[in-house]
Design an enzyme around this catalytic site. Structure first.
Site, mmCIF file in Angstrom:
data_model
loop_
_atom_site.group_PDB
_atom_site.id
_atom_site.type_symbol
_atom_site.label_atom_id
_atom_site.label_comp_id
_atom_site.label_asym_id
_atom_site.label_seq_id
_atom_site.Cartn_x
_atom_site.Cartn_y
_atom_site.Cartn_z
ATOM 1 N N GLY A 10 30.061 45.193 38.774
ATOM 2 C CA GLY A 10 30.104 44.143 37.739
ATOM 3 C C GLY A 10 29.045 43.089 38.022
ATOM 4 O O GLY A 10 28.818 42.736 39.170
ATOM 5 N N ARG A 72 28.581 50.922 37.066
ATOM 6 C CA ARG A 72 29.552 51.291 38.104
ATOM 7 C C ARG A 72 29.397 52.762 38.479
ATOM 8 O O ARG A 72 30.363 53.439 38.788
ATOM 9 C CB ARG A 72 30.966 50.996 37.619
ATOM 10 C CG ARG A 72 31.236 49.504 37.395
ATOM 11 C CD ARG A 72 32.711 49.246 37.196
ATOM 12 N NE ARG A 72 32.982 47.874 36.818
ATOM 13 C CZ ARG A 72 33.096 46.861 37.675
ATOM 14 N NH1 ARG A 72 32.952 47.065 38.964
ATOM 15 N NH2 ARG A 72 33.353 45.643 37.237
ATOM 16 N N ASP A 103 32.125 45.874 47.249
ATOM 17 C CA ASP A 103 32.553 46.918 48.199
ATOM 18 C C ASP A 103 32.225 48.325 47.705
ATOM 19 O O ASP A 103 31.881 49.194 48.512
ATOM 20 C CB ASP A 103 34.038 46.775 48.555
ATOM 21 C CG ASP A 103 34.919 46.681 47.331
ATOM 22 O OD1 ASP A 103 34.401 46.524 46.217
ATOM 23 O OD2 ASP A 103 36.154 46.796 47.498
ATOM 24 N N THR A 125 30.277 39.688 44.449
ATOM 25 C CA THR A 125 31.461 39.924 43.641
ATOM 26 C C THR A 125 31.974 38.599 43.113
ATOM 27 O O THR A 125 32.108 37.635 43.860
ATOM 28 C CB THR A 125 32.609 40.627 44.391
ATOM 29 O OG1 THR A 125 33.830 40.331 43.717
ATOM 30 C CG2 THR A 125 32.753 40.154 45.829
ATOM 31 N N ILE A 126 32.214 38.580 41.818
ATOM 32 C CA ILE A 126 32.742 37.372 41.205
ATOM 33 C C ILE A 126 34.119 37.056 41.798
ATOM 34 O O ILE A 126 34.535 35.912 41.871
ATOM 35 C CB ILE A 126 32.821 37.578 39.667
ATOM 36 C CG1 ILE A 126 32.841 36.251 38.938
ATOM 37 C CG2 ILE A 126 34.017 38.401 39.249
ATOM 38 C CD1 ILE A 126 31.555 35.882 38.374
ATOM 39 N N ASP A 127 34.826 38.118 42.235
ATOM 40 C CA ASP A 127 36.194 37.953 42.733
ATOM 41 C C ASP A 127 36.249 37.281 44.116
ATOM 42 O O ASP A 127 37.325 36.905 44.565
ATOM 43 C CB ASP A 127 36.899 39.310 42.816
ATOM 44 C CG ASP A 127 37.156 39.924 41.449
ATOM 45 O OD1 ASP A 127 36.938 39.233 40.437
ATOM 46 O OD2 ASP A 127 37.572 41.093 41.400
ATOM 47 N N ASP A 129 36.024 38.594 47.016
ATOM 48 C CA ASP A 129 36.976 39.275 47.907
ATOM 49 C C ASP A 129 36.321 40.256 48.871
ATOM 50 O O ASP A 129 36.969 41.197 49.334
ATOM 51 C CB ASP A 129 38.061 39.994 47.063
ATOM 52 C CG ASP A 129 37.480 41.064 46.164
ATOM 53 O OD1 ASP A 129 36.245 41.146 46.051
ATOM 54 O OD2 ASP A 129 38.269 41.829 45.570
ATOM 55 N N MET A 169 39.830 36.612 35.978
ATOM 56 C CA MET A 169 39.506 37.825 36.739
ATOM 57 C C MET A 169 40.091 37.747 38.143
ATOM 58 O O MET A 169 40.371 36.662 38.651
ATOM 59 C CB MET A 169 38.002 38.046 36.774
ATOM 60 C CG MET A 169 37.498 38.595 35.466
ATOM 61 S SD MET A 169 35.777 39.079 35.524
ATOM 62 C CE MET A 169 35.642 39.955 33.974
ATOM 63 N N ARG A 171 41.098 41.298 40.491
ATOM 64 C CA ARG A 171 41.816 42.561 40.467
ATOM 65 C C ARG A 171 42.768 42.652 41.654
ATOM 66 O O ARG A 171 43.947 42.926 41.482
ATOM 67 C CB ARG A 171 40.751 43.650 40.565
ATOM 68 C CG ARG A 171 41.239 45.021 40.303
ATOM 69 C CD ARG A 171 40.142 45.998 40.591
ATOM 70 N NE ARG A 171 39.282 46.238 39.462
ATOM 71 C CZ ARG A 171 37.972 46.494 39.562
ATOM 72 N NH1 ARG A 171 37.383 46.469 40.738
ATOM 73 N NH2 ARG A 171 37.263 46.740 38.494
ATOM 74 N N GLU A 222 44.315 38.617 36.667
ATOM 75 C CA GLU A 222 44.604 39.846 35.905
ATOM 76 C C GLU A 222 45.370 40.889 36.723
ATOM 77 O O GLU A 222 46.094 41.707 36.169
ATOM 78 C CB GLU A 222 43.292 40.459 35.398
ATOM 79 C CG GLU A 222 42.357 40.823 36.542
ATOM 80 C CD GLU A 222 40.976 41.275 36.117
ATOM 81 O OE1 GLU A 222 40.743 41.484 34.922
ATOM 82 O OE2 GLU A 222 40.135 41.414 37.011
ATOM 83 N N ARG A 270 51.197 30.290 24.274
ATOM 84 C CA ARG A 270 50.012 31.026 23.821
ATOM 85 C C ARG A 270 49.285 31.623 25.034
ATOM 86 O O ARG A 270 49.325 31.053 26.131
ATOM 87 C CB ARG A 270 49.032 30.087 23.119
ATOM 88 C CG ARG A 270 49.530 29.558 21.797
ATOM 89 C CD ARG A 270 49.424 30.630 20.708
ATOM 90 N NE ARG A 270 49.690 30.079 19.393
ATOM 91 C CZ ARG A 270 50.889 29.982 18.831
ATOM 92 N NH1 ARG A 270 51.966 30.385 19.495
ATOM 93 N NH2 ARG A 270 51.026 29.488 17.618
ATOM 94 N N GLN A 278 33.715 34.574 32.066
ATOM 95 C CA GLN A 278 33.630 34.082 33.452
ATOM 96 C C GLN A 278 32.409 34.618 34.186
ATOM 97 O O GLN A 278 31.963 34.051 35.172
ATOM 98 C CB GLN A 278 34.877 34.517 34.240
ATOM 99 C CG GLN A 278 36.155 33.930 33.728
ATOM 100 C CD GLN A 278 37.363 34.735 34.183
ATOM 101 O OE1 GLN A 278 37.906 34.469 35.243
ATOM 102 N NE2 GLN A 278 37.781 35.709 33.404
HETATM 103 O O1 F6P Z 1 33.660 43.008 39.413
HETATM 104 C C1 F6P Z 1 34.968 42.556 39.495
HETATM 105 C C2 F6P Z 1 35.534 42.362 38.123
HETATM 106 O O2 F6P Z 1 34.957 41.244 37.501
HETATM 107 C C3 F6P Z 1 37.041 42.269 38.135
HETATM 108 O O3 F6P Z 1 37.508 40.971 38.354
HETATM 109 C C4 F6P Z 1 37.392 42.824 36.780
HETATM 110 O O4 F6P Z 1 38.648 43.448 36.815
HETATM 111 C C5 F6P Z 1 36.355 43.842 36.544
HETATM 112 O O5 F6P Z 1 35.252 43.466 37.295
HETATM 113 C C6 F6P Z 1 35.960 43.999 35.109
HETATM 114 O O6 F6P Z 1 35.112 45.082 35.046
HETATM 115 P P1 F6P Z 1 34.255 45.514 33.802
HETATM 116 O O7 F6P Z 1 33.097 44.580 33.727
HETATM 117 O O8 F6P Z 1 33.843 46.904 34.129
HETATM 118 O O9 F6P Z 1 35.118 45.393 32.603
#
Ligand code: F6P
Length: 354
Positions: A10, A72, A103, A125-127, A129, A169, A171, A222, A270, A278
């Site tokens: 991503g 990916r 990773d 990684t945006i996450d 992690d 975001m 995962r 998420e 809502r 993001q």
């Molecule tokens: O790269 C991590 C991430 O941003 C996760 O937080 C998210 O679940 C996923 O990528 C979204 O992936 P895609 O861009 O393939 O929809």
């Protein structure tokens, strides 16, 4: 030296800043030449390249996304994929490769390293992690986007006496939810590391409204899950398919939670799914600096022959660590941090067994 570079997985704001820093230092200080491989590992599988020089990296520092594009693609899922990657590198007489990714991307880099390819990794990684590094670039920008969104949601939630459930975001790790939830003053923060009980979430909102507040903000990652006492597992049906690295495509938890919270509390609720907003747009100043430092670190590692390793941020210094260490496991939110943040919220007592 002739060096290849790719961005995989991503995207996140700051990728272009890494590319620019690598090329500038490579050209100015080491007289390197570069080949950009397009769309992550697909570029090596399908021999898709672009010129990377001072002119192609000009003006890209503030731009989100990646001029190398990304995917990916997992070469291990393609017959002879790893060998094909090695052959493409040889065809272009690449002496070393910089792989910028999380990773998944770096696990392929490790496989290539084991085949004798000279690889250096840059953590992305945006996450936030990835193991072995304190922060990844893009995370700060994402938190700023979420924080601004929460600020905006506050005013409309307050105007309408509503509960707003904001899905962000994350995962496997709840870093974005936690940091932006703290920064935005959320009333509940739900992360994968601390499975939740919907009854308790609803009760905490009810108690807050009893104290005189008439709106609430819930931030949910998420990948958040139900606690074992609440049945365990993800609230979201995992039927949206998987990517080539076997990750389920997530999304939709906020809608489910909003419905359940409204049913349990009677407060109008809502859902807002921030999704790829993001990851888009211009990197924050912090991320531009961090990404630039990673890029400068990576090109130096190549010239110090530190292969099979990744540039990492430790105690605000760029160091080099084995790729193996970075991909061994996810860096999730630690218990100490979770307990500290608990201090912000009123405790909700367990219900008496009926
Ligand atoms: O790269 C991590 C991430 O941003 C996760 O937080 C998210 O679940 C996923 O990528 C979204 O992936 P895609 O861009 O393939 O929809």
């Amino acid at each position: 030296m002739k060096i290849g570079m790719l961005t995989g997985g991503g995207d996140c704001p700051g990728l272009n800043a890494v590319i620019r820093a690598v090329v500038r230092k490579g050209v100015f200080h080491y007289k390197d030449q570069f080949v950009g491989f397009l769309e992550g590992w697909r570029g090596l599988l399908e021999n898709k390249t672009m010129v990377l020089d001072l002119s192609t990296v000009g003006g890209i520092l503030p731009r989100g996304g990646t001029i190398l594009r990304t995917s990916r693609t997992n070469p291990s899922k393609h017959p002879g994929g790893i060998e094909q990657c090695a052959a493409t590198l040889q065809k272009h007489q690449i002496e070393a490769l910089i792989a910028i990714g999380g990773d998944d991307t770096l696990s392929v880099a490790q496989k290539l390293h084991e085949q004798g390819i000279r690889v250096v990794g840059v953590p992305k990684t945006i996450d936030n992690d990835l193991s072995g590094t304190d922060f990844t670039f893009g995370f700060d920008t994402a938190c700023n986007v979420v924080c601004e969104s929460i600020d905006r949601l506050h005013t409309t939630a307050e105007a309408h006496n509503r509960v707003m459930v904001v899905e962000v975001m994350g995962r496997d790790a709840g870093w974005i939810a936690l940091y932006s939830g703290i920064a935005g003053g959320a009333d509940a923060i739900l992360i994968p590391e601390r499975p939740f009980d919907l009854d308790k979430v609803a009760e905490s909102i009810r108690q807050r409204h009893e104290r005189g507040r008439y709106f609430s903000i819930v931030v949910v990652a998420e990948g958040a899950k139900f606690s074992p006492q609440a049945g365990g597992g993800s609230p979201v049906p995992q039927d949206m398919g998987k990517d080539e690295f076997g990750h389920a495509k997530l999304g939709g938890i906020a809608n489910i939670l909003a419905r359940e919270i409204e049913t349990r509390t009677g407060f109008e609720t809502r859902a807002v799914v921030l999704g790829h907003i993001q990851r888009g747009g211009s990197p924050s100043a912090f991320d531009r600096v961090l990404a630039t430092r990673y890029g400068l670190g990576a090109i130096d590692m190549i010239h110090r022959q530190e292969f099979g390793r990744m540039a990492a941020l430790r105690s605000n210094k760029i160091v080099s660590i084995p790729l193996k260490e970075a991909i061994a496991k996810n860096r999730t939110v630690d218990q100490e941090m979770i307990e500290m943040v608990d201090g912000l919220f009123e405790e909700v007592a367990d219900k008496e067994p009926a």
